[in-house]
Design a protein around this motif. Structure first.
Motif, short mmCIF file in Angstrom:
data_model
loop_
_atom_site.label_atom_id
_atom_site.label_comp_id
_atom_site.label_asym_id
_atom_site.label_seq_id
_atom_site.Cartn_x
_atom_site.Cartn_y
_atom_site.Cartn_z
N UNK A 117 0.84 -1.20 0.00
CA UNK A 117 0.00 0.00 0.00
C UNK A 117 0.87 1.25 0.00
N UNK A 118 1.98 1.22 0.74
CA UNK A 118 2.89 2.36 0.79
C UNK A 118 3.55 2.58 -0.58
N UNK A 119 3.95 1.50 -1.24
CA UNK A 119 4.56 1.64 -2.57
C UNK A 119 3.52 2.14 -3.57
N UNK A 120 2.28 1.66 -3.46
CA UNK A 120 1.21 2.18 -4.32
C UNK A 120 1.05 3.69 -4.13
N UNK A 121 1.34 4.15 -2.91
CA UNK A 121 1.24 5.59 -2.63
C UNK A 121 2.19 6.42 -3.46
#
Length: 506
Positions: free
Chosen positions: A101-105
């Motif tokens: 989710x953080x990388x998708x951010x």
């Protein structure tokens, strides 16, 4: 200044003087009501401007190709920096020790930054022109690329996020320019192709973003030092290319050519009227029902593309574990096919001017492509995914320049930058929503659930597109069907003018 009125008995001037405005009904208006300054008879005022002895001229300059090329290249690098994390999500998760989710951010931040910044960016484009906006886009893109070079360490995720924020701000000054560059530099028979080419640069960046990161940064979970070295090579290479393109932007890109390339540009002033209101321009666009429908349908289609691009690695890895390299190649196939679609659609529009029919046809074919891609993803045949992904990309990405050009046609003479900026703002808004919801469905259930979610929205987009009333205002002016009016260049209501403006009350 007109020194003596022309009497009806005078011999009319040669028809050769009027070639450039022969198709345009022009009425000369004189501000000082004096006996020596009365309105010209129709046969003379049809061609000549107040105080001038030569007709309006249009010309296409070779420099337009250099302007288009430089813009397309730095747009390419900006798009590459958007997708370079997402296509190797699992590698950056290991390197920085964060969740997917953080990388998708790192992808979503591009979309989040665009929405609040698009209004000052389009205001700047209207007020300061193409050159200043282009320099900001290329300069910020270069600064973000160099900042990433300092983030190639396991504990430096906050640095890479900061750099990505800078690149996302640069994107705001890039995405709205294709239609402006096409309109002010290219002729009526090449404007759609030019816009498609400018959009193609951005899509080529996404394609390279799918291809290069898996090659430059192979998965080496047992050796984080080597992983960091590989990431550093990717970052430094991007920074070097960004710097070169920023320097070229300084020397090549100008606001507009000395003479306009088309009648549609000739009837617009080259500077802003003193009573010009950016707020009123926005209000005018939102009062247009066709434009509102196009905003929603464009946002749905482009937001779906952003979501699929961001989550492609996760979808492929879900069904084909360890196929990071092929996930990148599938993404490359999707975007390259879309680039071909963009150019073909641009050529088709320049040839036929069938904007609504083309928009609706491509929308329907994109929906069918999404359905096929959705229900073949889990069949276990990677070769089939290459084919279905390519078909999806051909139509979904091919739609992007069509939407830009259709918006310019139905909103003319409003600023191309403003209409394009609003289209992109809605695309980013839908992109954020779709990425978050599809990502949640993919994680909690399967990629099938997320893709069906997108299919339902694209079907809604088809209905909205079918409701758009097609009124080709710019095309009518280029063909001589629209009315225009000559105004003096020294008129206090406007700054420098091309000599003609659309019919208004002066």
């Amino acid at each position: 200044m007109i020194q003596e009125p022309v009497r009806h008995g005078d011999t009319p001037a040669s028809e050769d003087q009027y070639d450039s405005v022969a198709d345009c009904d022009v009425k000369v208006t004189v501000r000082d009501v004096k006996e020596s300054e009365k309105e010209l008879p129709h046969n003379e005022s049809h061609a000549m401007l107040p105080g001038e002895q030569k007709p309006l001229q249009t010309k296409r300059y070779r420099r337009r190709f250099a302007v288009l090329a430089i813009f397309s290249l730095y747009s390419l690098v900006n798009a590459f920096q958007w997708i370079q994390y997402s296509i190797i999500t699992n590698i950056f998760m290991q390197f920085y020790g964060v969740t997917s989710v953080i990388i998708d951010g790192l992808s979503v931040v591009y979309m989040v930054a665009y929405i609040p910044l698009i209004f000052p960016a389009t205001w700047l484009l209207d007020r300061k022109g193409l050159r200043v906006t282009a320099l900001l886009g290329a300069g910020l893109n270069c600064a973000g690329a160099w900042l990433k070079c300092a983030s190639a360490g396991p504990g430096l995720f906050w640095v890479t996020m900061s750099a990505q924020v800078v690149c996302s701000v640069a994107q705001v000054f890039i995405l709205g320019l294709p239609s402006r560059i096409a309109s002010v530099w290219f002729g009526p028979k090449e404007v759609s192709t030019a816009c498609a080419t400018a959009v193609l640069g951005n899509q080529l960046g996404v394609a390279i973003g799918f291809l290069l990161p898996p090659v430059l940064v192979p998965n080496t979970p047992e050796d984080k030092e080597q992983m960091g070295h590989n990431i550093s090579i990717m970052f430094y290479g991007t920074a070097a290319v960004s710097t070169l393109l920023f320097i070229l932007t300084i020397f090549v890109i100008q606001d507009r050519p000395p003479l306009p390339p088309s009648k549609a540009q000739a009837v617009l002033p080259t500077g802003l009227a003193e009573d010009y209101s950016y707020k009123q321009s926005i209000i005018n666009l939102f009062r247009s029902k066709p434009f509102i429908l196009l905003l929603l349908s464009y946002g749905i289609m482009t937001g779906s593309f952003y979501s699929v691009s961001t989550l492609l690695n996760q979808m492929i890895i879900f069904y084909y574990e360890g196929e990071e390299l092929n996930a990148g190649r599938i993404g490359l196939t999707l975007v390259v096919a879309g680039m071909v679609g963009s150019i073909l659609c641009g050529l088709w529009l320049d040839h036929t001017k069938t904007y609504k029919m083309t928009t609706l046809s491509v929308y329907v074919l994109s929906f069918l492509g999404m359905l096929v891609f959705t229900f073949t993803l889990d069949l276990g045949h990677l070769l089939l995914i290459f084919f279905t992904g390519g078909a999806l990309g051909f139509f979904m990405t091919g739609y992007l320049p069509i939407g830009f050009e259709f918006a310019v046609e139905i909103t003319y003479p409003e600023s191309e930058g403003t209409s394009s900026g609003l289209l992109n703002a809605f695309a980013q808004l839908f992109g954020i929503i779709f990425t978050l919801i599809q990502g949640k469905l993919t994680t909690d259930y399967t990629p099938l659930a997320g893709n069906i979610f997108l299919c339902a929205w694209i079907f809604l987009g088809i209905i909205l597109t079918a409701l758009i009333k097609s009124e080709l205002k710019r095309h009518d002016v280029n063909m001589g069907n629209g009315k225009c009016q000559a105004v003096p260049t020294e008129c206090p209501m406007e700054k420098t003018s091309n000599g003609l403006s659309r019919e208004t009350t002066l």
